[in-house]
Design a protein around this motif. Structure first.
Motif, mmCIF file in Angstrom:
data_model
loop_
_atom_site.group_PDB
_atom_site.id
_atom_site.type_symbol
_atom_site.label_atom_id
_atom_site.label_comp_id
_atom_site.label_asym_id
_atom_site.label_seq_id
_atom_site.Cartn_x
_atom_site.Cartn_y
_atom_site.Cartn_z
ATOM 1 N N ASP A 45 67.485 51.690 30.880
ATOM 2 C CA ASP A 45 66.661 52.926 30.449
ATOM 3 C C ASP A 45 67.203 53.907 31.446
ATOM 4 O O ASP A 45 66.335 54.332 32.199
ATOM 5 C CB ASP A 45 65.322 52.481 30.309
ATOM 6 C CG ASP A 45 64.464 53.885 29.703
ATOM 7 O OD1 ASP A 45 65.127 54.623 29.280
ATOM 8 O OD2 ASP A 45 63.226 53.439 29.213
ATOM 9 N N SER A 100 59.417 46.257 30.212
ATOM 10 C CA SER A 100 59.881 46.599 31.560
ATOM 11 C C SER A 100 58.903 45.896 32.796
ATOM 12 O O SER A 100 59.381 45.367 33.708
ATOM 13 C CB SER A 100 60.051 48.295 31.928
ATOM 14 O OG SER A 100 60.934 48.678 30.815
ATOM 15 N N ASP A 152 66.634 44.719 31.712
ATOM 16 C CA ASP A 152 65.553 45.609 31.286
ATOM 17 C C ASP A 152 65.873 46.583 30.002
ATOM 18 O O ASP A 152 66.654 47.455 30.472
ATOM 19 C CB ASP A 152 64.874 46.129 32.372
ATOM 20 C CG ASP A 152 63.773 47.088 31.830
ATOM 21 O OD1 ASP A 152 63.341 47.385 30.761
ATOM 22 O OD2 ASP A 152 63.079 47.665 32.840
#
Ligand SMILES: Nc1ncnc2c1ncn2[C@@H]1O[C@H](COP(=O)(O)OP(=O)(O)OP(=O)(O)O)[C@@H](O)[C@H]1O
Ligand SMILES: [Mg+2]
Length: 429
Positions: free
Chosen positions: A204, A180, A285
């Motif tokens: 996420d 990330s 991400d």
């Protein structure tokens, strides 16, 4: 309307291009929409190329039928049935015969249908005759899989000069390895140094840190998109984005636990299609998970960057990911990878050279373990370049940004990263 293809341009220069088997470093082929395509081939080689194109990630939404027989078979087929969105016709014939066949086809062809011709003739006059008949693309045989993919996708990509919709997926080979952090810093460099409008999508949902890293606390983001896909349009997506810097926006994760996030395979299709249509560069991400939707996002991305740490579990996982992704994306560049958190004092590590051997490819970058620098950035909600603009790690993120947006060939840029790499290899050796 006829669009001048690469091959047609080649025809004008009287040069024949050998079939290519992969996209170029700066080439971006946008996926085709849900359209029907029928190919009438005369050679097994072309039939095989179309067959392989059918499995390409950019054509997954299309419906492709292949049969042998060229223009004659096509005319026969459409005498009593409607034509598909696209017809691909291969012909080994001479120019007059091809043009005659096309004239016959025009009589049975619906007006909206686009025609791609594959032939052996490399001649400007012939090419002009095809244009006059409304042929959309002319490819000179032999054609490779990617030539077919490029020609079909090219029919539907927007004509605006601004290139949109490159998707870069970044995934860690192991949890907590810095995927990330690297995704956020690269996106920042893409926006800041290349001035390319970019969106970071934090996938996420429960624990994502993009909001923290960019020092943002947006009220909405990716969850609104994924839980109400039917509302997605440009205005809705605009409201979900929070601006982090010039050219950089964030589609943030809620990072709350009041819901659970069990998604279906296609949960992110609608939002990614919408982003692809309006944003030049989308950085995903991707959390370190192996689910139907994470696999789908990786396979459908334009480029992939895996982030691995220098240990055995990372090496195994990176190898498995590279092997799987290469098999699933035979017409794409191989996934890139970089090493991160390299050089932890007293820790035995697997060398970049060993990674290069196992993955049959050198890492794009070897990012050193720098707890002071990364810790400061994380705790202040800053990027590495904001903490220390001239730091060599900030320079690496700038170079990675260039490679992942196709600005520089990996090979050239890698040499820029190589001094670091060779130093580390010497240290390890
Ligand atoms: N090169 C580095 N040197 C020192 N610390 C680093 C480095 N890269 C990342 N970190 C730190 O490692 C921690 C984990 O990073 P990050 O959250 O980006 O990992 P991740 O791979 O996305 O983890 P997750 O599996 O939770 O998604 C962060 O605190 C980050 O600041
Ligand atoms: Mg992460």
């Amino acid at each position: 309307m006829m669009k001048q293809s690469h091959q047609a341009a080649a025809a004008e220069n009287e040069t024949v291009r050998a079939p290519s088997d992969a996209v170029g470093p700066d080439e971006h082929i946008a996926p085709a929409p849900r359209v029907s395509i029928q190919a009438f081939c005369e050679t097994v080689e072309t039939a095989a190329a179309v067959q392989a194109a059918r499995d390409d990630r950019r054509l997954v939404k299309t419906h492709i039928k292949i049969q042998m027989g060229g223009a004659t078979a096509a005319v026969e087929a459409y005498r009593n049935s409607p034509t598909p969105n696209v017809i691909v016709i291969e012909s080994e014939n001479r120019a007059e015969e091809i043009l005659g066949g096309l004239d016959q086809l025009a009589e049975v062809c619906d007006s909206g249908t686009r025609v791609i011709v594959i032939g052996r003739i490399n001649d400007v006059t012939f090419y002009r005759e095809l244009t006059r008949r409304g042929v959309s693309e002319y490819l000179i045989a032999p054609v490779g899989t990617i030539d077919i993919v490029r020609a079909i996708c090219g029919l539907f990509s927007s004509s605006s000069a601004k290139p949109v919709g490159r998707i870069v997926a970044i995934l860690g080979a192991k949890g907590g390895i810095g995927a990330s952090t690297i995704a956020h810093n690269i996106a920042w460099a893409i926006a800041r140094d290349l001035a390319l409008d970019s969106v970071v999508t934090d996938l996420d949902l429960a624990f994502g840190t993009a909001g923290l890293d960019y020092n943002q606390d947006p009220p909405q983001g990716i969850a609104d998109a994924v839980f109400s896909p039917e509302r997605i349009d440009t205005a809705f997506v605009d409201r979900l984005l929070s601006k982090c810097a010039d050219h950089l926006s964030l589609l943030a994760a809620p990072a709350t636990l009041d819901r659970v996030y069990d998604f279906g395979v296609d949960a992110f299709d609608a939002i990614l299609d919408a982003l692809r249509n309006s944003i030049p560069c989308v950085v995903l991400d991707v959390p370190h998970q192996w689910t139907g939707w994470t696999k789908r996002l990786l396979i459908s991305a334009d480029d992939i960057l895996l982030v691995a740490g220098p240990d055995l579990a990372n090496l195994r996982n990176a190898k498995n990911l590279v092997d799987m992704l290469r098999a699933a994306r035979p017409n794409d560049r191989r996934p890139y990878y970089c090493l991160n958190q390299v050089g932890v004092p007293k820790r035995p590590e697997i060398t970049p050279a060993d990674f290069a051997k196992a993955l049959e490819d050198p890492p794009l970058a070897v990012i050193p373990f720098e707890p002071q620098l990364f810790g400061t950035a994380a705790n202040n909600g800053q990027m590495i370049a904001e903490v220390s603009a001239n730091h060599k790690t900030a320079e690496m993120f700038r170079q990675l940004a260039q490679i992942l947006t196709g600005r520089t060939e990996a090979k050239q840029s890698r040499s820029g990263l190589l001094p670091m790499l060779s130093k580390l290899m010497k240290r390890a050796g």
